[in-house]
Structure formats: C-alpha cells, structure tokens
Design an enzyme around this catalytic site. Sequence first.
Site, mmCIF file in Angstrom:
data_model
loop_
_atom_site.group_PDB
_atom_site.id
_atom_site.type_symbol
_atom_site.label_atom_id
_atom_site.label_comp_id
_atom_site.label_asym_id
_atom_site.label_seq_id
_atom_site.Cartn_x
_atom_site.Cartn_y
_atom_site.Cartn_z
ATOM 1 C CE1 TYR A 141 28.676 -1.353 -26.080
ATOM 2 C CE2 TYR A 141 29.665 -2.945 -24.609
ATOM 3 C CZ TYR A 141 29.246 -1.658 -24.869
ATOM 4 O OH TYR A 141 29.410 -0.685 -23.920
ATOM 5 C CE LYS A 173 15.963 6.314 -20.793
ATOM 6 N NZ LYS A 173 15.991 7.223 -19.668
ATOM 7 C CG ASP A 216 17.348 7.776 -16.590
ATOM 8 O OD1 ASP A 216 16.866 6.645 -16.380
ATOM 9 O OD2 ASP A 216 16.658 8.734 -16.965
ATOM 10 C CG ASP A 271 31.116 -1.607 -20.825
ATOM 11 O OD1 ASP A 271 31.967 -1.785 -19.937
ATOM 12 O OD2 ASP A 271 31.406 -1.285 -21.996
ATOM 13 C CG ASP A 285 34.131 0.009 -15.777
ATOM 14 O OD1 ASP A 285 34.201 -1.178 -15.385
ATOM 15 O OD2 ASP A 285 34.822 0.458 -16.704
#
Length: 362
Positions: free
Chosen positions: A141, A192, A224, A248, A252
Amino acid sequence: MKQKILILPGDGIGKEIVAEAVKVINVLKDDFDLDVELTYGDIGGAAYDADGHPYPPTTQKLAKDADAILLGAVGGYQYDDLPRDVRPERGLLGIRADLELFSNLRPAILNKELADASSLKAEVVAGLDIMIVRELTGGIYFGEPRGIRELENGEKQGYNTLVYKESEIERIAHSAFKIAMKRDKRLCSVGKANVLEVMELWHDVVERVGKEYPEVELSHMYVDNAAMQLVKEPKQFDVMVTGNMFGDILSDAAAMLTGSIGMLPSASLDKNGKGMYEPIHGSAPDIAGQNIANPLATIMSVSMMLLYSLNREDMAERIDAAVERVLQQGYRTADIFIEGIEGTKLVGTSEMGDAVVAALLS
Ligand code: NAD
C-alpha cells in the site's frame, strides 16, 4: 502518575458509542482504582467543522501528550464532496501516520451467546477468540515505485511494489510475539514465501525474532491456506501476524466469522505500546442520533486499551466479564437482536451502556 486518555468521539454514531464507553471508564475511576485523566478532542468531520482540518494541530498536540486514545468513528454524507485532503478519513490516516501506529490488532471474538449471528455453523465459531496482527504502515500500500505507465505499444500498465525492510518486519514480529505472550502463546505467521521473495525474508526474520520468545509456539502458513483455514476451522488460531494487504483481507474475513460489526474492537499500536483504540465499524450515518447503535465494540476497545497500553489487565478482565454478563442476561441492540430467541430483550445504545455499568458494579 495519572495516565492520560484522549477521547476523540468523531462523527455520526461515534459520539453516542463513545459516551457509553466513557461511562464505563468513569465507573472504573470512581468505584475501582483506575487512575486516569480524560481529555477530549475533535477528529474527522467534527474537526473539519470546528477547525477546517480533519486532524488539526490542537488534536495533534493532545494525541502526542496522551498515553492512549479512544476514537469513535469518522465520516458522514455531508463531507462526501470535500477535497480529498480534508475529508474525515484523512484525519484517521493522519493520526496513524503522525503517531507511527504500525501494529494493527484486529481481534475476532464470538461470544457463545451470539453464535447464531454468524453465517458459519455455531459449533465452528462459538467461543472464537483470534487476534490478527496486521502491519499497517508498509508493504504494497505504500511501496514505491507505483503508478500507471504507458508501454511502448501504447498499452497502459498498472504497477505497485511489495517491499518490507528487515527492521519493519522485526518490529511487527516483536509486537505480535508480545501479544501472543499475553494470550495463549501461539503465533502463526502468514505469508507467501513459496512465490514472493519479500515473504521469504518475512519468514526468516519472524523465525529469528521468535528465538527471543521461546515460550511462544511459532508456525507459518501461506496466505491462501490461511484464508481457507479461517473459514474451515477458525478456532485453531490464537494470534496471526501478517503484512498490510494480506492482513487487510484476512482481518475482514475473520471479523465476519463473528457475524456482527457492532461487536468488534481494534487497536493500532506504536513501538512503545502507546495506542489508538476504536471499533472496526464506521460512523453509521444511517442510524446516527437514534440511540440504536451498539456501543459494545467501543466498550471492548477500552478493555483492549487497558490490556495493551495501560497495563491494567485486571480492569480489562472486569470489562470483558461485564460484557459477557449483559449478553447472558439477554440484552441486545438491534444489530445483534434475533426475533424469537427466548430471554433476549431489545435495548438502545444508552441502555446497553447502563447494563454494562450495572454489571461492573454488581
Ligand atoms: P459503517 O461501518 O459505518 O456501517 C455499515 C453498516 O453497519 C450500516 O448499516 C450501519 O448502520 C451498521 N453499523 C455500523 N456500526 C454499527 C453499530 N455500532 N451498531 C449497529 N449497527 C452498526 O460503514 P459505511 O456505511 O460503509 O460507512 C459510513 C461512514 O463511515 C463513511 O463515511 C465511511 O467513510 C466511514 N467509515 C469510518 C471508519 C472509521 O472511522 N474507522 C471505518 C469505516 C467507514
């Protein structure tokens, strides 16, 4: 010495829910031995209205002086047409950057009484208690270079950069290990590393930092798989630590395991444990001023503040027990009320706050 709490109600339901959390703090001050001093400031749309800026210098000074900050929420339809740099949300980004709040704590807790509110089977989620620690000020980000460029053939290409320095990984890892030490002492680092070099470094640095916390059981999981496991068997996790973008998304998803936006607190900490505490939901302009918003996420944000910034675990436990009690007693605001469940009663924002206060004093 008295510890200073800055109260920033913000906009919309922020004012209503923060008022209930302040009732709880005042009971702990007056009837127990919590030695804190409250100061008040403006942020978001309220600050723009008063000072022309969503994070004005007066609030900046108060924030720097405080030991911890309690924030309601920011935003409202009336600010939607303002220039981007003075929009209420800029106040939030501003205070996070100003105080270097890089460690975002997102618990997903599901009280047994509310298991029916989840879209997952009650036995999969009842009693869920996970903490996701998300790196908040780095990663893709913020990484440079970024932009949209034109290739030689005239086609456009968008690009962002996922970067983490060792020092950034180290500090979020320390933050997560410290949190694990206050809980069940199990930490799962999510990355990852099979595809991304930056996540290979992440893995190695977290391993290295882990040597300083031998009591914490460290594991690693690819993002994943973590997403699948969160939905399949969420109770296997205690604390998860991950980068900004993965965090993020996972936080959620984890929040929705609990089925209710009005029940979830959060914290953003700096390297010394100073933090800003806030419910995960927004200012809910659709229900503002109606005394129907759920104040429990904000009240539980106070509990997190006592645990992580003010070192009053005893007081945090008191609040958690009081919240548990009011739910057992059947008190429900509209967002967690399910028609036809015996022994439950629909209450408003202030009645819910009063019920928590009564439970604290009983
Ligand atoms: P929201 O979280 O404010 O509301 C989403 C839905 O959940 C609404 O139907 C709302 O009524 C309900 N809801 C939220 N909190 C509740 C509570 N405590 N009790 C009962 N119901 C509750 O999200 P939104 O509608 O997308 O955004 C509204 C405003 O809030 C926007 O201006 C947005 O930018 C802002 N926002 C602020 C924050 C923050 O301050 N951290 C976070 C998200 C959104």
